[in-house]
Design a protein around this motif. Structure first.
Motif, PDB file in Angstrom:
ATOM      1  N   PRO A  33       4.824 -44.743  29.113  1.00  0.00           N
ATOM      2  CA  PRO A  33       6.304 -44.643  28.647  1.00  0.00           C
ATOM      3  C   PRO A  33       6.618 -43.219  28.319  1.00  0.00           C
ATOM      4  CG  PRO A  33       5.359 -46.307  27.499  1.00  0.00           C
ATOM      5  CD  PRO A  33       4.258 -45.831  28.391  1.00  0.00           C
ATOM      6  N   ARG A  34       7.977 -42.878  28.554  1.00  0.00           N
ATOM      7  CA  ARG A  34       8.490 -41.455  28.047  1.00  0.00           C
ATOM      8  C   ARG A  34       9.052 -41.692  26.782  1.00  0.00           C
ATOM      9  NH1 ARG A  34       8.010 -37.650  31.948  1.00  0.00           N
ATOM     10  NH2 ARG A  34       7.882 -38.320  34.298  1.00  0.00           N
ATOM     11  N   VAL A  40      -2.239 -44.807  24.774  1.00  0.00           N
ATOM     12  CA  VAL A  40      -2.519 -44.856  26.180  1.00  0.00           C
ATOM     13  C   VAL A  40      -4.153 -44.522  26.133  1.00  0.00           C
ATOM     14  CG1 VAL A  40      -2.230 -43.731  28.433  1.00  0.00           C
ATOM     15  CG2 VAL A  40      -0.259 -43.803  26.693  1.00  0.00           C
ATOM     16  N   VAL A  41      -4.730 -45.385  26.757  1.00  0.00           N
ATOM     17  CA  VAL A  41      -6.305 -45.053  27.125  1.00  0.00           C
ATOM     18  C   VAL A  41      -6.511 -44.835  28.520  1.00  0.00           C
ATOM     19  CG1 VAL A  41      -8.571 -46.250  27.178  1.00  0.00           C
ATOM     20  CG2 VAL A  41      -6.973 -46.881  25.243  1.00  0.00           C
ATOM     21  N   GLU A  42      -7.205 -43.713  28.524  1.00  0.00           N
ATOM     22  CA  GLU A  42      -7.664 -43.430  29.970  1.00  0.00           C
ATOM     23  C   GLU A  42      -9.220 -43.558  30.351  1.00  0.00           C
ATOM     24  OE1 GLU A  42      -7.334 -39.238  32.626  1.00  0.00           O
ATOM     25  OE2 GLU A  42      -7.130 -39.363  30.537  1.00  0.00           O
ATOM     26  N   ARG A  56       1.690 -34.736  29.974  1.00  0.00           N
ATOM     27  CA  ARG A  56       2.950 -34.377  30.203  1.00  0.00           C
ATOM     28  C   ARG A  56       4.206 -35.772  30.042  1.00  0.00           C
ATOM     29  NH1 ARG A  56       0.093 -31.730  34.036  1.00  0.00           N
ATOM     30  NH2 ARG A  56       0.160 -33.269  35.624  1.00  0.00           N
ATOM     31  N   ARG A  57       3.537 -36.816  30.081  1.00  0.00           N
ATOM     32  CA  ARG A  57       4.612 -38.055  30.169  1.00  0.00           C
ATOM     33  C   ARG A  57       4.423 -38.219  28.690  1.00  0.00           C
ATOM     34  NH1 ARG A  57       6.497 -40.755  34.751  1.00  0.00           N
ATOM     35  NH2 ARG A  57       7.009 -42.407  32.974  1.00  0.00           N
ATOM     36  N   ALA A  59       4.351 -35.952  26.301  1.00  0.00           N
ATOM     37  CA  ALA A  59       4.921 -34.952  25.569  1.00  0.00           C
ATOM     38  C   ALA A  59       5.018 -34.889  23.923  1.00  0.00           C
ATOM     39  CB  ALA A  59       6.550 -35.121  25.965  1.00  0.00           C
ATOM     40  N   GLY A  60       3.468 -35.026  23.702  1.00  0.00           N
ATOM     41  CA  GLY A  60       3.307 -34.883  22.166  1.00  0.00           C
ATOM     42  C   GLY A  60       3.570 -36.013  21.119  1.00  0.00           C
ATOM     43  N   ARG A  61       4.078 -37.196  21.947  1.00  0.00           N
ATOM     44  CA  ARG A  61       4.030 -38.289  21.176  1.00  0.00           C
ATOM     45  C   ARG A  61       2.815 -39.342  21.584  1.00  0.00           C
ATOM     46  NH1 ARG A  61       6.470 -41.379  23.795  1.00  0.00           N
ATOM     47  NH2 ARG A  61       6.625 -40.165  25.960  1.00  0.00           N
ATOM     48  N   GLY A  62       2.776 -40.407  20.645  1.00  0.00           N
ATOM     49  CA  GLY A  62       1.996 -41.608  20.972  1.00  0.00           C
ATOM     50  C   GLY A  62       0.510 -40.941  20.652  1.00  0.00           C
ATOM     51  N   ARG A  63      -0.438 -41.735  21.230  1.00  0.00           N
ATOM     52  CA  ARG A  63      -1.903 -41.449  21.045  1.00  0.00           C
ATOM     53  C   ARG A  63      -2.628 -41.483  22.501  1.00  0.00           C
ATOM     54  NH1 ARG A  63      -5.244 -43.820  16.203  1.00  0.00           N
ATOM     55  NH2 ARG A  63      -6.957 -42.619  16.368  1.00  0.00           N
TER      56      ARG A  63
END
Length: 192
Positions: A33-34, A40-42, A56-57, A59-63
């Motif tokens: 999500p933008r 988000v787990v990678e 980049r998606r 943009a400093g938000r979330g985890r």
């Protein structure tokens, strides 16, 4: 340390001779999500082919948590992306990784894991961990190389995905990747 050198050292955990390209990274991370503050787990970030796209998606938000089994890749990834929580762990331990960080679930799981190099049991264990970590609105993405799509491990993966998720959408072929690949977008885990 080169990607190819790590492949030669541990082909069953690296699984490819070169990292994924930008076009595949963009397709695989399109579900991040933008807006909002998603977790988000990678899985299997390797040298970070998808990591930059996720950052980049977000943009400093979330985890953003990256789970990498190869300690050399994990160390390098942490150096290159200090905003990412890089964990040296097995993807099958995803629920434990989240719990250790005070999290119950992930909104999105993006996988760069070498599924074709996994046994059917290994695929099952990792997918069980992924589906257990996702809420009903969660999304899981992974990819397969077009040339290997009909090989037994790739067919087993697709069967497993369809048994664990209500919806599995297959992308168009990402021809700009070497080798060409496609992305599986998996929604609504049904193993809760």
């Amino acid at each position: 340390m080169s990607f190819f050198a790590e492949f030669v050292r541990a082909p069953m955990t690296v699984g490819a001779v070169a990292p994924s390209g930008p076009a595949l990274a963009m397709a695989a991370t399109a579900v991040v999500p933008r807006t909002g503050s998603p977790v988000v787990v990678e899985l299997g970030p390797g040298t970070g082919a998808f990591t930059g796209a996720i950052q980049r998606r977000l943009a400093g938000r979330g985890r953003h948590i990256a789970v990498e089994i190869n300690p050399r890749f994990a160390w390098r990834l942490a150096e290159l992306h200090p905003a990412v929580d890089v964990v040296t762990a097995d993807a099958a331990g995803l629920v434990t990784v989240l719990t250790q960080r005070g999290l119950n679930e992930a909104d999105v799981v993006v996988s760069g894991l070498p599924w074709a190099a996994f046994t059917e049991n290994r695929q099952r264990d990792v997918l069980a961990s992924v589906s257990a970590a996702l809420p009903p609105h969660g999304v899981f993405t992974t990819f397969a190389y077009v040339h290997a799509r009909w090989a037994p491990p790739a067919r087993a993966l697709l069967r497993s995905l369809r048994s664990r998720f209500d919806e599995v959408v297959v992308s168009r072929t990402v021809w700009a990747n070497l080798p060409p690949a496609l992305v599986y977008y998996c929604r609504r885990p049904n193993t809760r």
